[in-house]
Design a protein around this motif. Structure first.
Motif, PDB file in Angstrom:
ATOM      1  N   VAL A 194      63.168 101.779  55.104  1.00 45.44           N
ATOM      2  CA  VAL A 194      62.801 102.408  56.369  1.00 45.44           C
ATOM      3  C   VAL A 194      61.410 101.994  56.814  1.00 45.44           C
ATOM      4  O   VAL A 194      61.138 101.849  57.987  1.00 45.44           O
ATOM      5  CB  VAL A 194      62.902 103.948  56.237  1.00 45.44           C
ATOM      6  CG1 VAL A 194      62.434 104.639  57.486  1.00 45.44           C
ATOM      7  CG2 VAL A 194      64.323 104.344  55.902  1.00 45.44           C
ATOM      8  N   ASN A 195      60.505 101.762  55.889  1.00 42.60           N
ATOM      9  CA  ASN A 195      59.115 101.483  56.243  1.00 42.60           C
ATOM     10  C   ASN A 195      58.758 100.002  56.182  1.00 42.60           C
ATOM     11  O   ASN A 195      57.584  99.662  56.180  1.00 42.60           O
ATOM     12  CB  ASN A 195      58.180 102.266  55.325  1.00 42.60           C
ATOM     13  CG  ASN A 195      58.327 103.765  55.536  1.00 42.60           C
ATOM     14  OD1 ASN A 195      58.602 104.200  56.646  1.00 42.60           O
ATOM     15  ND2 ASN A 195      58.161 104.528  54.482  1.00 42.60           N
ATOM     16  N   SER A 196      59.713  99.116  56.115  1.00 39.16           N
ATOM     17  CA  SER A 196      59.389  97.695  56.057  1.00 39.16           C
ATOM     18  C   SER A 196      58.830  97.242  57.398  1.00 39.16           C
ATOM     19  O   SER A 196      59.138  97.806  58.443  1.00 39.16           O
ATOM     20  CB  SER A 196      60.630  96.883  55.694  1.00 39.16           C
ATOM     21  OG  SER A 196      61.542  96.893  56.765  1.00 39.16           O
ATOM     22  N   PRO A 197      57.999  96.206  57.378  1.00 37.15           N
ATOM     23  CA  PRO A 197      57.419  95.718  58.642  1.00 37.15           C
ATOM     24  C   PRO A 197      58.480  95.279  59.646  1.00 37.15           C
ATOM     25  O   PRO A 197      58.320  95.470  60.843  1.00 37.15           O
ATOM     26  CB  PRO A 197      56.559  94.527  58.210  1.00 37.15           C
ATOM     27  CG  PRO A 197      56.282  94.758  56.762  1.00 37.15           C
ATOM     28  CD  PRO A 197      57.442  95.514  56.220  1.00 37.15           C
ATOM     29  N   GLU A 198      59.577  94.729  59.155  1.00 39.65           N
ATOM     30  CA  GLU A 198      60.644  94.291  60.049  1.00 39.65           C
ATOM     31  C   GLU A 198      61.268  95.485  60.780  1.00 39.65           C
ATOM     32  O   GLU A 198      61.499  95.434  61.988  1.00 39.65           O
ATOM     33  CB  GLU A 198      61.715  93.563  59.241  1.00 39.65           C
ATOM     34  CG  GLU A 198      62.863  93.042  60.079  1.00 39.65           C
ATOM     35  CD  GLU A 198      63.868  92.299  59.228  1.00 39.65           C
ATOM     36  OE1 GLU A 198      65.046  92.673  59.285  1.00 39.65           O
ATOM     37  OE2 GLU A 198      63.461  91.361  58.522  1.00 39.65           O
ATOM     38  N   THR A 199      61.497  96.570  60.047  1.00 34.88           N
ATOM     39  CA  THR A 199      62.069  97.771  60.656  1.00 34.88           C
ATOM     40  C   THR A 199      61.097  98.395  61.645  1.00 34.88           C
ATOM     41  O   THR A 199      61.498  98.840  62.724  1.00 34.88           O
ATOM     42  CB  THR A 199      62.427  98.796  59.564  1.00 34.88           C
ATOM     43  OG1 THR A 199      63.290  98.172  58.619  1.00 34.88           O
ATOM     44  CG2 THR A 199      63.116 100.000  60.160  1.00 34.88           C
ATOM     45  N   LEU A 200      59.815  98.399  61.295  1.00 38.85           N
ATOM     46  CA  LEU A 200      58.816  98.954  62.216  1.00 38.85           C
ATOM     47  C   LEU A 200      58.750  98.154  63.504  1.00 38.85           C
ATOM     48  O   LEU A 200      58.649  98.721  64.591  1.00 38.85           O
ATOM     49  CB  LEU A 200      57.447  99.001  61.539  1.00 38.85           C
ATOM     50  CG  LEU A 200      57.284 100.059  60.450  1.00 38.85           C
ATOM     51  CD1 LEU A 200      55.930  99.922  59.768  1.00 38.85           C
ATOM     52  CD2 LEU A 200      57.455 101.444  61.015  1.00 38.85           C
ATOM     53  N   THR A 201      58.822  96.830  63.393  1.00 40.02           N
ATOM     54  CA  THR A 201      58.790  96.001  64.607  1.00 40.02           C
ATOM     55  C   THR A 201      60.031  96.248  65.446  1.00 40.02           C
ATOM     56  O   THR A 201      59.934  96.314  66.670  1.00 40.02           O
ATOM     57  CB  THR A 201      58.764  94.497  64.262  1.00 40.02           C
ATOM     58  OG1 THR A 201      58.490  94.280  62.913  1.00 40.02           O
ATOM     59  CG2 THR A 201      57.778  93.751  65.094  1.00 40.02           C
ATOM     60  N   LYS A 236      61.704  99.021  65.592  1.00 38.55           N
ATOM     61  CA  LYS A 236      61.546 100.344  66.203  1.00 38.55           C
ATOM     62  C   LYS A 236      60.597 100.288  67.396  1.00 38.55           C
ATOM     63  O   LYS A 236      60.819 100.946  68.408  1.00 38.55           O
ATOM     64  CB  LYS A 236      61.024 101.368  65.179  1.00 38.55           C
ATOM     65  CG  LYS A 236      62.022 101.709  64.114  1.00 38.55           C
ATOM     66  CD  LYS A 236      63.170 102.481  64.706  1.00 38.55           C
ATOM     67  CE  LYS A 236      64.148 102.904  63.636  1.00 38.55           C
ATOM     68  NZ  LYS A 236      65.333 103.551  64.164  1.00 38.55           N
ATOM     69  N   VAL A 237      59.534  99.506  67.290  1.00 42.18           N
ATOM     70  CA  VAL A 237      58.588  99.364  68.405  1.00 42.18           C
ATOM     71  C   VAL A 237      59.277  98.684  69.585  1.00 42.18           C
ATOM     72  O   VAL A 237      59.142  99.127  70.735  1.00 42.18           O
ATOM     73  CB  VAL A 237      57.334  98.576  67.960  1.00 42.18           C
ATOM     74  CG1 VAL A 237      56.496  98.162  69.153  1.00 42.18           C
ATOM     75  CG2 VAL A 237      56.513  99.390  66.981  1.00 42.18           C
ATOM     76  N   ILE A 238      60.041  97.638  69.317  1.00 46.51           N
ATOM     77  CA  ILE A 238      60.765  96.937  70.382  1.00 46.51           C
ATOM     78  C   ILE A 238      61.792  97.874  71.014  1.00 46.51           C
ATOM     79  O   ILE A 238      61.940  97.925  72.239  1.00 46.51           O
ATOM     80  CB  ILE A 238      61.439  95.658  69.832  1.00 46.51           C
ATOM     81  CG1 ILE A 238      60.370  94.625  69.467  1.00 46.51           C
ATOM     82  CG2 ILE A 238      62.421  95.086  70.839  1.00 46.51           C
ATOM     83  CD1 ILE A 238      60.899  93.421  68.729  1.00 46.51           C
ATOM     84  N   GLU A 239      62.485  98.651  70.175  1.00 48.87           N
ATOM     85  CA  GLU A 239      63.463  99.616  70.687  1.00 48.87           C
ATOM     86  C   GLU A 239      62.795 100.647  71.592  1.00 48.87           C
ATOM     87  O   GLU A 239      63.309 100.965  72.675  1.00 48.87           O
ATOM     88  CB  GLU A 239      64.145 100.319  69.510  1.00 48.87           C
ATOM     89  CG  GLU A 239      65.172 101.344  69.896  1.00 48.87           C
ATOM     90  CD  GLU A 239      65.806 102.004  68.682  1.00 48.87           C
ATOM     91  OE1 GLU A 239      66.185 103.175  68.812  1.00 48.87           O
ATOM     92  OE2 GLU A 239      65.913 101.351  67.625  1.00 48.87           O
ATOM     93  N   ALA A 240      61.646 101.160  71.179  1.00 44.60           N
ATOM     94  CA  ALA A 240      60.932 102.149  71.991  1.00 44.60           C
ATOM     95  C   ALA A 240      60.480 101.539  73.317  1.00 44.60           C
ATOM     96  O   ALA A 240      60.569 102.177  74.367  1.00 44.60           O
ATOM     97  CB  ALA A 240      59.734 102.698  71.221  1.00 44.60           C
TER      98      ALA A 240
END
Length: 170
Positions: A17-24, A26-30
């Motif tokens: 859940v906290n991997s950099p790929e997932t965070l990116t 999530k940011v793109i999704e937002a």
């Protein structure tokens, strides 16, 4: 994040859940959902006449159904339908303001739930993503607002008269 080592030569990182790929992602999704919100706001502002017609249709159907459901006595039913028809411009103004304020976000949230494809049982840990506050597009000013105010005042006078007559009959 779990790290699996194989012969000390290759390092494999499994996604969590906290991997950099997932965070990116999530940011793109937002950001994309913010774009959807802005597009919906723009659509509502540019198609105001269409929104008014939709609200008018909903009011016509909803008011008649509500009056028929709540008031079974025919004379009172007819008077209330007349009052409902005369109060339509007031409803339209209030509903349009509510629609512009709330519906873009409600529609965006609903659309977001449609494209997340998450089951209700298996919800992953939520990742906090900060998004800047949105500034909606300016609502164009009406040129004939004074005429609309005069029409509303006239209809309010009629509504008060009909209400007094209806109350005195009851």
């Amino acid at each position: 994040m779990t790290i699996v080592r194989r012969n000390d030569l290759n390092t494999t990182v499994s996604p969590s859940v906290n991997s950099p790929e997932t965070l990116t992602e999530k940011v793109i999704e937002a950001e994309r959902m913010r774009d959807v919100l802005l597009l919906l706001q723009n659509l509502i502002n540019s198609e105001e006449a269409t929104v008014k017609l939709i609200l008018d249709c909903l009011y016509d159907v909803g008011s008649v159904n509500l009056i028929n459901q709540k008031l079974r006595v025919k004379p009172v039913n007819r008077v209330m339908k007349l009052i409902a028809r005369m109060s339509k411009p007031v409803f339209r103004t209030l509903a349009l303001n509510w629609f512009k304020k709330n519906c873009p976000q409600l529609i965006t949230n609903w659309l977001h739930t449609q494209v997340t494809f998450e089951s209700a049982q298996k919800k992953p840990q939520q990742v906090a993503v900060e998004v800047a506050e949105l500034q909606p597009y300016p609502i164009p000013q009406r040129e004939n607002i004074s005429q609309e105010i005069r029409n509303l005042r006239y209809q309010v006078r009629w509504l008060v008269g009909i209400s007094i007559i209806a109350i005195s009959l009851l």
